[in-house]
Design a protein around this motif. Structure first.
Motif, PDB file in Angstrom:
ATOM      1  N   THR A  14       0.819  -1.213   0.000  1.00 30.39           N
ATOM      2  CA  THR A  14       0.000   0.000   0.000  1.00 30.39           C
ATOM      3  C   THR A  14       0.852   1.262   0.000  1.00 30.39           C
ATOM      4  O   THR A  14       0.490   2.259  -0.629  1.00 30.39           O
ATOM      5  N   LEU A  53      -4.604   2.574  -8.527  1.00 29.73           N
ATOM      6  CA  LEU A  53      -3.858   1.804  -7.532  1.00 29.73           C
ATOM      7  C   LEU A  53      -4.033   2.388  -6.134  1.00 29.73           C
ATOM      8  O   LEU A  53      -4.096   1.657  -5.144  1.00 29.73           O
ATOM      9  N   GLU A 111      -7.325   1.168  -4.510  1.00 28.64           N
ATOM     10  CA  GLU A 111      -7.234  -0.192  -3.962  1.00 28.64           C
ATOM     11  C   GLU A 111      -6.416  -0.198  -2.669  1.00 28.64           C
ATOM     12  O   GLU A 111      -6.781  -0.863  -1.699  1.00 28.64           O
ATOM     13  N   ILE A 167      -7.628  -1.249   1.106  1.00 26.48           N
ATOM     14  CA  ILE A 167      -6.928  -2.273   1.890  1.00 26.48           C
ATOM     15  C   ILE A 167      -6.592  -1.734   3.282  1.00 26.48           C
ATOM     16  O   ILE A 167      -6.745  -2.426   4.288  1.00 26.48           O
ATOM     17  N   ARG A 192     -17.318   2.300  -3.723  1.00 30.27           N
ATOM     18  CA  ARG A 192     -16.759   1.242  -2.871  1.00 30.27           C
ATOM     19  C   ARG A 192     -16.270   1.757  -1.522  1.00 30.27           C
ATOM     20  O   ARG A 192     -16.510   1.097  -0.490  1.00 30.27           O
ATOM     21  N   LEU A 228      -9.721  -9.702   1.489  1.00 29.66           N
ATOM     22  CA  LEU A 228      -8.724  -9.438   0.454  1.00 29.66           C
ATOM     23  C   LEU A 228      -8.539 -10.652  -0.443  1.00 29.66           C
ATOM     24  O   LEU A 228      -8.698 -11.800  -0.007  1.00 29.66           O
ATOM     25  N   SER A 231      -2.356  -8.796  -8.495  1.00 32.02           N
ATOM     26  CA  SER A 231      -2.362  -7.834  -7.394  1.00 32.02           C
ATOM     27  C   SER A 231      -3.377  -8.239  -6.334  1.00 32.02           C
ATOM     28  O   SER A 231      -4.147  -9.188  -6.513  1.00 32.02           O
ATOM     29  N   MET A 284      -6.723  -7.300  -4.241  1.00 33.05           N
ATOM     30  CA  MET A 284      -7.933  -6.512  -4.413  1.00 33.05           C
ATOM     31  C   MET A 284      -8.873  -6.726  -3.230  1.00 33.05           C
ATOM     32  O   MET A 284      -9.064  -7.864  -2.791  1.00 33.05           O
ATOM     33  N   TYR A 319     -12.544  -7.103  -1.628  1.00 36.27           N
ATOM     34  CA  TYR A 319     -13.863  -7.529  -2.102  1.00 36.27           C
ATOM     35  C   TYR A 319     -14.936  -7.085  -1.110  1.00 36.27           C
ATOM     36  O   TYR A 319     -14.661  -6.886   0.075  1.00 36.27           O
ATOM     37  N   ARG A 351     -16.422  -7.019  -6.611  1.00 35.88           N
ATOM     38  CA  ARG A 351     -15.483  -5.896  -6.630  1.00 35.88           C
ATOM     39  C   ARG A 351     -15.665  -5.122  -7.931  1.00 35.88           C
ATOM     40  O   ARG A 351     -16.290  -5.589  -8.877  1.00 35.88           O
ATOM     41  N   SER A 357     -14.966   2.258 -13.532  1.00 31.41           N
ATOM     42  CA  SER A 357     -13.575   1.852 -13.754  1.00 31.41           C
ATOM     43  C   SER A 357     -13.446   0.829 -14.867  1.00 31.41           C
ATOM     44  O   SER A 357     -12.345   0.369 -15.175  1.00 31.41           O
TER      45      SER A 357
END
Length: 724
Positions: free
Chosen positions: A380, A398, A401, A405, A435, A510, A517, A519, A521, A531, A536
């Motif tokens: 991250t 990025l 996401e 996280i 999200r 996760l 990568s 992601m 959920y 997700r 996007s």
């Protein structure tokens, strides 16, 4: 007693002093700008000084008006307050505006080591000071299907050429209409490049436009003509570079390899390459290093097969001398990844990122390496640093996401709001808040945003329905650790060697996809997670199925995009399955037989375990000479299918691309006299029709998970006669 000047005369004098101040400040700024450019020092100093010169004007006006009194150090109360407050405000504003800006040199020296071990250093432009811009497709003036590939080929090759110059930061973008171009380019760049082309009597005529990103206004253009389109792209590259780079003598210079040198002299090979048909591209030119490299990266990303990964990586490395220096580095990294040398790959990636901190390829590789070890802190932080270093669409994606996280919802919502301010009429960016709001628990606000987006984009119903399901469920059901932990586990695809790790970190579910990568959920049902957002470009829904004791053993993967959908199945892998596969891979057949029998007992619905056991039993029942003869009889070409022996093993590869699919190299394992399983695409069995014990036809059986049975495909492209 001296008379006091009138207010009118005092204001006139004040304005004269102010005018003189502005002229002096402007002259000084022009000199500073010249000096900064000449000696490669941060141009942010000009902006910083401009803010200071403008910001101090309120205090200067008071001083100029009352200079006789102030020069005697007689200050009134208001001046004792205004002067310090003015200075503090200037300090605050400049800190906010320039606190994260690099005010030093625009260049830096990097140290690196050649493959031969020679230590070298190079001077490069820092990424923050490179000119960023999008390059959009070149539109054909007339429709010609045979040359349609050039529309997307010219801008792709142009960007590859321009990337050699580290004073620039170009990106490929494929929007075709002006509105989408302005929207995409206007967020973070001042300019963009597009163009048009036509072909007359074998002469290519290309016109390149450099435009303002906010208005699409042309600020420069040039038309190029010639019989060789690749040479013309080289000329356009020079035109674009001359517009975007300084002519100062100490600007770093970079090697510029011609397009033909780092791609191919075969226009047909390049056409296949642009269409992502890398197999035929290297068939036309077996030294096409860039095609091997891009195919290898794609194969690695989607885990199409370990044999194929290594074959492509070896060829990309073999012909790497044809590539620009940065791409040569990619070839070496790809080889390390293909052979599971992750520590070497990580060190090489970090070296490359010193040159290109926001390079998408290198960052994806580093995210993949961090994802394998669940190193969330490094994973991250990399995204946060990339966003702070360079504002771009990819870095923004990025960052979202990474923030999800970290459960850093307020921060990412603020960043999305700041981006939205760049275009108040944008119909997309606001939906990126969906999200963070859902995971934050603000379902009501998330629903409002989603409803607004659906109203504006009714054509994206297939993608938006995924979020509809999540919102509907979460209105009456709160995510809990118990609900989320049901999804945890290690899974593998039914259609490739791709694997998935799912786990709960703090309050977030996760999902790590091998060679891709991590992601986050969202819970969307007792057995559903989702997700992505339509804004996007992709949404994903995974539906899990329980076994007799209520534990998930398989999930169905649905992927929705604007132009296509995708579906796949993935199986949960327990320790008994993983142990069986390790023993089989090391050819410990007796131990593997016992392990598979145990794994089948524990996982009765995992049909492919029975196939692996059938292979073990078959090769144990036949002597090695007869087995070798059987495998060797299969060798040959059956339409697009090719079978061959290598190190005593039977391999298969389909030579043609089909509906955008590329077929990997696969090892086939016999389970009977005429039928073969594999451990790459476990849902396919390869079978042969025999005549006098020799194969004459090739066809495929496919397993139906819903009906739990093998079926021979009746499609026209399934059965092929032997052709050699």
């Amino acid at each position: 007693m001296p008379t006091q000047p009138s207010k009118q005369k005092k204001w006139l004098t004040t304005l004269k002093f102010l005018a003189a101040y502005l002229v002096a400040a402007w002259t000084f700024l022009q000199f500073v700008d010249w000096a900064l450019n000449r000696y490669s020092i941060s141009p942010y100093w000009v902006d910083l000084l401009l803010w200071i010169f403008v910001g101090i004007i309120p205090s200067l006006l008071i001083y100029f008006y009352n200079q006789d009194r102030i020069n005697k150090l007689i200050l009134k109360k208001r001046e004792k307050i205004i002067f310090p407050l003015n200075i503090l405000l200037i300090m605050g504003v400049t800190y906010i505006g320039f606190g994260n800006s690099d005010l030093g040199a625009t260049t830096k020296s990097i140290d690196y080591e050649t493959e031969s071990g020679e230590k070298r250093s190079a001077l490069i432009t820092k990424e923050e000071f490179r000119t960023g811009f999008y390059v959009f497709p070149f539109k054909p003036k007339e429709v010609d299907s045979s040359k349609q590939w050039l529309q997307f080929g010219i801008n792709y090759l142009l960007v590859e050429d321009l990337l050699q110059n580290k004073n620039l930061s170009p990106e490929v973008a494929n929007a075709n209409n002006t509105q989408d171009k302005v929207r995409g380019a206007g967020y973070f760049n001042d300019y963009y490049v597009d163009g048009e082309f036509e072909i007359k009597d074998s002469t290519y005529i290309l016109t390149a436009f450099i435009r303002k990103s906010k208005t699409a206004k042309i600020i420069n253009q040039q038309t190029f003509k010639g019989t060789d389109v690749l040479n013309i792209i080289d000329d356009i590259s020079v035109f674009v570079t001359d517009n975007f780079t300084s002519k100062e003598f100490n600007r770093p210079k970079y090697l510029d390899i011609n397009v033909k040198e780092f791609t191919s002299t075969s226009l047909k090979a390049i056409e296949y390459f642009i269409e992502k048909d890398y197999t035929n591209a290297v068939f036309e030119d077996e030294t096409f290093a860039l095609a091997y490299l891009e195919n290898g990266k794609r194969n690695l990303t989607f885990n199409q097969g370990k044999y194929e990964e290594r074959l492509l990586a070896d060829n990309a490395y073999k012909y790497r001398s044809r590539l620009p220096l940065q791409k040569q580095g990619e070839a070496l990294i790809l080889k390390n990844l293909a052979y599971d040398e992750y520590n070497n790959a990580e060190q090489l990636v970090k070296l490359q990122l010193e040159v290109n901190p926001s390079d998408d390829t290198y960052n994806r590789i580093l995210y993949n390496i961090y994802g394998r070890t669940k190193n969330l802190k490094a994973y991250t932080q990399r995204a946060y640093d990339a966003w702070a270093n360079k504002k771009s669409v990819n870095n923004g994606a990025l960052l979202i996401e990474a923030a999800l996280i970290r459960e850093d919802y307020d921060y990412i919502l603020k960043q999305i709001d700041l981006v939205s301010l760049a275009d108040l009429n944008d119909e997309t960016v606001f939906h990126l808040k969906l999200r963070p709001l859902i995971l934050k628990g603000d379902i009501e606000e998330a629903q409002k945003i989603h409803d607004k987006f659906k109203l504006l984009h009714p054509d994206l119903e297939k993608m938006t329905k995924v979020n509809d399901i999540a919102l509907s469920y979460l209105k009456n059901n709160k995510p809990t650790d118990e609900k989320l932990q049901r999804f945890e586990g290690f899974y593998r695809s039914n259609n490739s060697e791709q694997t998935y790790t799912i786990w709960v970190e703090n309050n977030t579910l996760l999902h790590y996809t091998s060679n891709q990568s991590i992601m986050p959920y969202i819970l969307a049902g007792d057995n559903i997670i989702v997700r992505g957002t339509a804004s996007s470009g992709k949404t994903v829904l995974k539906k899990f199925y329980p076994d007799e004791i209520g534990e998930f053993y398989i999930f169905e993967h649905f992927e929705y995009r604007k132009d296509r959908n995708y579906k796949d199945w993935s199986w949960k892998m327990d320790d008994s399955i993983l142990q069986s596969e390790r023993l089989l891979e090391s050819n410990q057949l007796d131990s593997a037989k016992v392990a598979y029998e145990k794994a089948i007992e524990t996982n009765p619905k995992h049909y492919y375990l029975k196939d692996a056991l059938a292979y073990i039993n078959y090769v144990k029942s036949i002597d090695s000479t007869a087995l070798f003869k059987q495998l060797n009889e299969v060798v040959g070409t059956y339409g697009p299918r090719k079978f061959w022996m290598e190190d005593g093993k039977l391999f298969y590869k389909r030579q043609q691309m089909e509906n955008g699919r590329v077929f990997p190299k696969i090892e086939l394992l016999p389970i009977s006299e005429n039928r073969y399983m594999n451990l790459t695409k476990i849902g396919d069995h390869f079978a042969f029709e025999l005549y006098n014990g020799k194969p004459t036809k090739s066809f495929i059986y496919q397993y139906s998970i819903e009906d739990e049975e093998w079926r021979k495909s009746e499609l026209e492209g399934n059965t092929f006669n032997r052709s050699d």
